[in-house]
Design a protein around this motif. Structure first.
Motif, mmCIF file in Angstrom:
data_model
loop_
_atom_site.group_PDB
_atom_site.id
_atom_site.type_symbol
_atom_site.label_atom_id
_atom_site.label_comp_id
_atom_site.label_asym_id
_atom_site.label_seq_id
_atom_site.Cartn_x
_atom_site.Cartn_y
_atom_site.Cartn_z
ATOM 1 N N LYS A 96 0.832 -1.215 0.000
ATOM 2 C CA LYS A 96 0.000 0.000 0.000
ATOM 3 C C LYS A 96 0.861 1.257 0.000
ATOM 4 C CE LYS A 96 -3.642 2.632 0.495
ATOM 5 N NZ LYS A 96 -3.832 3.542 -0.591
ATOM 6 N N LEU A 97 1.979 1.236 0.754
ATOM 7 C CA LEU A 97 2.859 2.406 0.768
ATOM 8 C C LEU A 97 3.474 2.625 -0.608
ATOM 9 C CD1 LEU A 97 4.139 4.749 2.277
ATOM 10 C CD2 LEU A 97 5.942 3.187 3.044
ATOM 11 N N LYS A 99 2.078 1.987 -3.425
ATOM 12 C CA LYS A 99 1.013 2.615 -4.210
ATOM 13 C C LYS A 99 0.852 4.078 -3.810
ATOM 14 C CE LYS A 99 -3.829 2.189 -5.412
ATOM 15 N NZ LYS A 99 -5.126 1.766 -4.976
ATOM 16 N N SER A 100 0.861 4.345 -2.508
ATOM 17 C CA SER A 100 0.726 5.725 -2.023
ATOM 18 C C SER A 100 1.872 6.598 -2.523
ATOM 19 C CB SER A 100 0.688 5.755 -0.492
ATOM 20 O OG SER A 100 -0.426 5.066 0.010
ATOM 21 N N GLU A 103 1.465 7.221 -6.348
ATOM 22 C CA GLU A 103 0.379 8.165 -6.624
ATOM 23 C C GLU A 103 0.760 9.583 -6.205
ATOM 24 O OE1 GLU A 103 -2.945 6.373 -4.593
ATOM 25 O OE2 GLU A 103 -3.360 5.012 -6.268
ATOM 26 N N ALA A 104 1.389 9.721 -5.054
ATOM 27 C CA ALA A 104 1.805 11.053 -4.596
ATOM 28 C C ALA A 104 2.886 11.623 -5.507
ATOM 29 C CB ALA A 104 2.300 10.986 -3.151
ATOM 30 N N ALA A 111 -3.484 11.350 -2.563
ATOM 31 C CA ALA A 111 -2.324 10.593 -2.077
ATOM 32 C C ALA A 111 -1.280 11.524 -1.472
ATOM 33 C CB ALA A 111 -1.712 9.783 -3.217
ATOM 34 N N SER A 112 -1.123 12.702 -2.037
ATOM 35 C CA SER A 112 -0.125 13.660 -1.551
ATOM 36 C C SER A 112 -0.461 14.231 -0.186
ATOM 37 C CB SER A 112 0.031 14.815 -2.546
ATOM 38 O OG SER A 112 0.498 14.340 -3.781
ATOM 39 N N ALA A 114 -1.451 12.958 2.677
ATOM 40 C CA ALA A 114 -0.874 12.274 3.842
ATOM 41 C C ALA A 114 0.607 12.628 3.990
ATOM 42 C CB ALA A 114 -1.045 10.770 3.720
ATOM 43 N N ALA A 122 7.222 12.414 -1.392
ATOM 44 C CA ALA A 122 7.212 11.048 -1.918
ATOM 45 C C ALA A 122 8.372 10.830 -2.883
ATOM 46 C CB ALA A 122 5.887 10.764 -2.611
ATOM 47 N N ARG A 158 -4.147 5.678 6.050
ATOM 48 C CA ARG A 158 -4.120 6.376 4.756
ATOM 49 C C ARG A 158 -2.861 5.995 3.979
ATOM 50 N NH1 ARG A 158 -5.731 11.522 2.573
ATOM 51 N NH2 ARG A 158 -7.651 11.259 3.714
ATOM 52 N N LEU A 159 -1.733 5.897 4.691
ATOM 53 C CA LEU A 159 -0.456 5.592 4.040
ATOM 54 C C LEU A 159 -0.262 4.102 3.767
ATOM 55 C CD1 LEU A 159 1.766 7.921 6.210
ATOM 56 C CD2 LEU A 159 1.348 8.190 3.750
#
Length: 182
Positions: A96-97, A99-100, A103-104, A111-112, A114, A122, A158-159
């Protein structure tokens, strides 16, 4: 009158035979114990080798899935277990991180957010998306200073997705502790 007495004399000649048989049984038992020991040692060594090979294969597959180097992933798994988590939880969080981060780094606002809350980027100085271990250590540095509560849990989720709450204990130790365990 003479008192007749019967004298019976016997000699036990079975002693040497029993001693020989007992000695032979002891020798056989010793040989069997050595054989079992040797086979047991071989079986144990074989079992350990298979266990290590299986773990290495699993780490290799997880590394390919998450894009994290095997050594780093093994270190993250160790750190997670030291914090009461598991390898499965840390790989879910890393997925997931990743992906985060992606995206960020591509500018997706949701995504940004968080990362903005944490005051970290990121991407690195060269504009490349940060690796999970680097980003996780930076996140841990920030989390170590935050009070526990629903906001911290929400940010972790979220992250890191559903596995985020499981990572709080690991993150609370700070980035330096995470880097050392990796």
């Amino acid at each position: 009158m003479a008192d007749p007495k019967i004298r019976i004399r016997a000699t036990d000649e079975t002693g040497p035979a029993f001693r020989t048989a007992s000695s032979n049984l002891d020798g056989l038992a010793g040989s069997a114990a050595k054989l079992v020991g040797a086979l047991g040692g071989t079986l144990i060594a074989s079992g350990l080798a298979n266990l290590v090979k299986g773990a290495a294969d699993e780490l290799s597959k997880l590394s390919q899935r998450t894009g994290i180097a095997i050594e780093t992933l093994g270190g993250l798994g160790f750190a997670a277990e030291m914090a009461g988590g598991s390898m499965g939880s840390i790989t879910d969080a890393a997925d997931k991180l990743n992906k985060s981060l992606a995206e960020a780094a591509s500018g997706q606002k949701l995504a940004s957010e968080a990362f903005d809350v944490l005051g970290i980027s990121a991407t690195d100085a060269a504009g490349q998306t940060k690796s999970v271990d680097v980003a996780m250590a930076e996140i841990a540095d920030k989390f170590a200073g935050f009070a526990d509560g629903p906001e911290k849990a929400a940010l972790a989720m979220r992250l890191f997705g559903k596995a985020g709450a499981d990572q709080i204990v690991l993150l609370n130790a700070g980035g330096e502790a995470l880097r050392e365990q990796i």
